[in-house]
Design a protein around this motif. Sequence first.
Motif, PDB file in Angstrom:
ATOM      1  N   ASN A 295       0.811  -1.220   0.000  1.00 53.51           N
ATOM      2  CA  ASN A 295       0.000   0.000   0.000  1.00 53.51           C
ATOM      3  C   ASN A 295       0.846   1.274   0.000  1.00 53.51           C
ATOM      4  O   ASN A 295       0.436   2.297   0.547  1.00 53.51           O
ATOM      5  CB  ASN A 295      -0.891   0.032   1.252  1.00 53.51           C
ATOM      6  CG  ASN A 295      -2.298  -0.437   0.932  1.00 53.51           C
ATOM      7  OD1 ASN A 295      -2.713  -0.417  -0.229  1.00 53.51           O
ATOM      8  ND2 ASN A 295      -3.021  -0.849   1.949  1.00 53.51           N
ATOM      9  N   GLY A 296       2.041   1.187  -0.571  1.00 50.98           N
ATOM     10  CA  GLY A 296       2.895   2.374  -0.631  1.00 50.98           C
ATOM     11  C   GLY A 296       3.591   2.707   0.665  1.00 50.98           C
ATOM     12  O   GLY A 296       4.158   3.789   0.810  1.00 50.98           O
ATOM     13  N   ARG A 297       3.525   1.798   1.633  1.00 43.40           N
ATOM     14  CA  ARG A 297       4.202   2.039   2.907  1.00 43.40           C
ATOM     15  C   ARG A 297       5.215   0.921   3.168  1.00 43.40           C
ATOM     16  O   ARG A 297       5.049  -0.193   2.693  1.00 43.40           O
ATOM     17  CB  ARG A 297       3.174   2.140   4.034  1.00 43.40           C
ATOM     18  CG  ARG A 297       2.359   3.443   3.969  1.00 43.40           C
ATOM     19  CD  ARG A 297       1.289   3.532   5.045  1.00 43.40           C
ATOM     20  NE  ARG A 297       0.231   2.567   4.818  1.00 43.40           N
ATOM     21  CZ  ARG A 297       0.054   1.487   5.529  1.00 43.40           C
ATOM     22  NH1 ARG A 297       0.868   1.216   6.539  1.00 43.40           N
ATOM     23  NH2 ARG A 297      -0.910   0.653   5.262  1.00 43.40           N
TER      24      ARG A 297
ATOM     25  N   ALA B 264       2.624   5.212  18.093  1.00 42.61           N
ATOM     26  CA  ALA B 264       2.466   5.296  16.646  1.00 42.61           C
ATOM     27  C   ALA B 264       3.720   4.702  16.008  1.00 42.61           C
ATOM     28  O   ALA B 264       4.750   4.585  16.655  1.00 42.61           O
ATOM     29  CB  ALA B 264       2.296   6.751  16.215  1.00 42.61           C
ATOM     30  N   CYS B 265       3.605   4.315  14.746  1.00 47.32           N
ATOM     31  CA  CYS B 265       4.741   3.675  14.086  1.00 47.32           C
ATOM     32  C   CYS B 265       5.656   4.733  13.458  1.00 47.32           C
ATOM     33  O   CYS B 265       5.197   5.599  12.723  1.00 47.32           O
ATOM     34  CB  CYS B 265       4.253   2.725  12.997  1.00 47.32           C
ATOM     35  SG  CYS B 265       5.614   1.901  12.160  1.00 47.32           S
ATOM     36  N   PRO B 266       6.968   4.679  13.749  1.00 46.53           N
ATOM     37  CA  PRO B 266       7.878   5.691  13.204  1.00 46.53           C
ATOM     38  C   PRO B 266       8.054   5.593  11.694  1.00 46.53           C
ATOM     39  O   PRO B 266       8.422   6.580  11.061  1.00 46.53           O
ATOM     40  CB  PRO B 266       9.209   5.409  13.926  1.00 46.53           C
ATOM     41  CG  PRO B 266       9.110   3.995  14.383  1.00 46.53           C
ATOM     42  CD  PRO B 266       7.659   3.732  14.641  1.00 46.53           C
ATOM     43  N   VAL B 267       7.811   4.400  11.116  1.00 45.56           N
ATOM     44  CA  VAL B 267       8.004   4.266   9.665  1.00 45.56           C
ATOM     45  C   VAL B 267       6.681   4.025   8.940  1.00 45.56           C
ATOM     46  O   VAL B 267       6.667   3.702   7.759  1.00 45.56           O
ATOM     47  CB  VAL B 267       9.013   3.147   9.325  1.00 45.56           C
ATOM     48  CG1 VAL B 267      10.388   3.496   9.860  1.00 45.56           C
ATOM     49  CG2 VAL B 267       8.559   1.803   9.863  1.00 45.56           C
ATOM     50  N   ASN B 268       5.571   4.143   9.698  1.00 47.63           N
ATOM     51  CA  ASN B 268       4.252   4.025   9.084  1.00 47.63           C
ATOM     52  C   ASN B 268       4.000   2.620   8.523  1.00 47.63           C
ATOM     53  O   ASN B 268       3.348   2.451   7.498  1.00 47.63           O
ATOM     54  CB  ASN B 268       4.103   5.067   7.968  1.00 47.63           C
ATOM     55  CG  ASN B 268       2.665   5.541   7.825  1.00 47.63           C
ATOM     56  OD1 ASN B 268       1.824   5.223   8.663  1.00 47.63           O
ATOM     57  ND2 ASN B 268       2.380   6.282   6.774  1.00 47.63           N
ATOM     58  N   ALA B 269       4.539   1.604   9.209  1.00 45.95           N
ATOM     59  CA  ALA B 269       4.341   0.224   8.751  1.00 45.95           C
ATOM     60  C   ALA B 269       3.139  -0.425   9.418  1.00 45.95           C
ATOM     61  O   ALA B 269       2.700  -1.498   9.016  1.00 45.95           O
ATOM     62  CB  ALA B 269       5.594  -0.604   9.039  1.00 45.95           C
TER      63      ALA B 269
ATOM     64  N   THR C 177      -6.767   2.932  10.145  1.00 45.98           N
ATOM     65  CA  THR C 177      -7.623   3.697   9.242  1.00 45.98           C
ATOM     66  C   THR C 177      -6.978   5.043   8.886  1.00 45.98           C
ATOM     67  O   THR C 177      -7.283   5.628   7.860  1.00 45.98           O
ATOM     68  CB  THR C 177      -9.013   3.926   9.855  1.00 45.98           C
ATOM     69  OG1 THR C 177      -8.869   4.540  11.136  1.00 45.98           O
ATOM     70  CG2 THR C 177      -9.766   2.625  10.019  1.00 45.98           C
ATOM     71  N   HIS C 178      -6.075   5.533   9.757  1.00 46.41           N
ATOM     72  CA  HIS C 178      -5.466   6.845   9.532  1.00 46.41           C
ATOM     73  C   HIS C 178      -4.529   6.854   8.327  1.00 46.41           C
ATOM     74  O   HIS C 178      -4.267   7.906   7.763  1.00 46.41           O
ATOM     75  CB  HIS C 178      -4.671   7.272  10.771  1.00 46.41           C
ATOM     76  CG  HIS C 178      -3.538   6.347  11.080  1.00 46.41           C
ATOM     77  ND1 HIS C 178      -3.742   5.031  11.405  1.00 46.41           N
ATOM     78  CD2 HIS C 178      -2.192   6.528  11.075  1.00 46.41           C
ATOM     79  CE1 HIS C 178      -2.568   4.451  11.604  1.00 46.41           C
ATOM     80  NE2 HIS C 178      -1.612   5.330  11.407  1.00 46.41           N
ATOM     81  N   ASN C 179      -3.981   5.675   7.949  1.00 44.29           N
ATOM     82  CA  ASN C 179      -3.082   5.689   6.778  1.00 44.29           C
ATOM     83  C   ASN C 179      -3.613   4.829   5.620  1.00 44.29           C
ATOM     84  O   ASN C 179      -2.865   4.495   4.712  1.00 44.29           O
ATOM     85  CB  ASN C 179      -1.649   5.280   7.180  1.00 44.29           C
ATOM     86  CG  ASN C 179      -1.598   3.953   7.916  1.00 44.29           C
ATOM     87  OD1 ASN C 179      -2.569   3.197   7.895  1.00 44.29           O
ATOM     88  ND2 ASN C 179      -0.485   3.670   8.559  1.00 44.29           N
ATOM     89  N   THR C 180      -4.883   4.458   5.704  1.00 48.39           N
ATOM     90  CA  THR C 180      -5.480   3.710   4.595  1.00 48.39           C
ATOM     91  C   THR C 180      -6.812   4.333   4.170  1.00 48.39           C
ATOM     92  O   THR C 180      -6.842   5.201   3.308  1.00 48.39           O
ATOM     93  CB  THR C 180      -5.704   2.224   4.974  1.00 48.39           C
ATOM     94  OG1 THR C 180      -6.485   2.172   6.173  1.00 48.39           O
ATOM     95  CG2 THR C 180      -4.389   1.510   5.217  1.00 48.39           C
TER      96      THR C 180
END
Lengths: 211, 386
Positions: free
Chosen positions: B208-210, B223-228, B232-235
């Motif tokens: 998903n681009g992450r 929260a995740c430092p690398v957005n892994a 719902t906040h990142n999708t």
Amino acid sequence: MNSTRRDFIRQISLASGSIMFIPACSGYGSVWRFFTEAEAKTVIAFAEQIIPADKDPGATDANIINFIDKQLVGPYTRFQEMYRKGIPAIENSAQKLFQKAFHELGFEVQTGFMVQMEKGELPEEFWQETNQSGFFRLMLDHAMQGFYGSPRHGGNTNYVSYKMMKLDYPHVMGQNRYVSKCAQQPLPASPQGREKELINAPGQTIEIYYS
Amino acid sequence: MKNKHINAIVVGAGAGGGVVAKELALAGLSVVLFERGGWATYDDHDDDELISQRTTVLGNAFGPDNKRYRRVVQYNDGSTQIVLPTEGSYSNNAACVGSGTVSYGAMAWRFMEQDFKLKTIYGHIEGSTLEDWPISYFDLEPCYEKAEWEIGVAGEHNANPFCAPRQKPYPMPPFSYNREGNLLSDAAKRLGLHPFPIPMLRNSIRYNGRPACYRMRSCVGFACPVNAKCGTHNTVIPTAIRTGNCELRTHCQVAEIMLDEKGRATGVKYFDENHQGQIQTADLVVVSAAAIETARLLLNSKSKLFPNGAGNNNDWVGRNLQGHAYTGAAGLMKDEVYDDVGPGACMAVCDFNHGNKDIIGGGALCNEFTAMPYLFSKMRPPGAKK
């Protein structure tokens, strides 16, 4: 708009509103935000009892006094009263029992004193307003937070506790953490049946032994 | 300024609200998504344990803030006390965009078939309100699949012999066990159990681009430092906003659902980021503010038809609250089993979810998430000197 007399009075009352907080602070004679110099000595000695320096750094090295002092004028403002009443109660108890200030007592004597305090066995007369075992638990908790929490809150100077635990500090991010060498190394086989025996023992703490 | 009438209001930008907002926005409806918190990012709190979701002693990186969101707790004897969100009795849920999906440990369980018909299996339980669901696992199966692929789950689809049938595997391969997971997995196998990697809402590969997860210890509660970590906040919420049909209003607390004389929702009253009372009208109001706040909002939404709160004429709103019940056991090992490979939890067995003699229901057994130092300092080995 011109400043009116009413505005002026409002400003004055705002100013005196903040002056009202001064008695809760340490005053001009102390390097601390909340504690007086004398109070700080008690807290330092207390924290060093909770986490004494041995081969690893202790409470004083981690600057726990700075952590507690900082939080007491921040998120822990609600605990100011407990400290302000509890510390004199510790000192009065120490004076009555040993005719000395708490921080002047020998290490073992302090330990015994704190064991009594945790059990609520210090002289009742000084603990009418504060619960001694409650205050003990509060200071224990705060000391632990100061030692193990993030240095951004004023304690755990230079990540001393993380060094002690051999955790990386600050957190290592990058390729070296994608693959864990530890996880890939198989552990030696354990004796068969041992776990089962222990796990099935009713009402006991589950203990799994290995190797 | 008066707000323009819209098609749909979604209250709460968490696990449920984010998904609903995306579906409605993609279908072409104009949506306003309300959230009482703001955006939470790793940079705001670092790996600071004392303000993490697990140990909120000095504050809460994911909200709600202590000043605006105090609660009154009523005890059994009728006495009341004001509690702060950072205090235990508040029963805090994260209040930010994505809510708990930002800070969760991110296990991605599906219900088992049995979970939908508990009353049929276990019968009436005295003193309980246990019922079967009106739907079955197979009604939800396509939705599970959609959520797993859109939000992103890493797991092994055929490793758990007790899981319900599924049409499609997980979109990402499972995570490897850490040392503790290997140990427990071997032990479980020797006991005749069926260990498997926990399905996780974290990227095990780029998805998903992450990027993929690099397995840090401070995962659950942060929260995740690398957005892994997938929430719902990142999708779905970014997808909803990208349609151009969805407006996210942060720092807005919805206070009341407005109801007309037929009992239909016409919109909401809310307090905006400046604490000003506002009104938003809509054709449709979706309440997805988690168990406690949803009930509170309904109870605060009184009308002629619903004098005890919206939908509450049978006095069931806010009852039968199911908390996040879980219990643990700790053991002392001879050898070092900690290898600092996060988030800790990686292995589970579902042998005990159902069919336990003399027990109603059951649960999965997993290894625990890594305890951060302060939380761990509260544990003592059995019989240790204080």
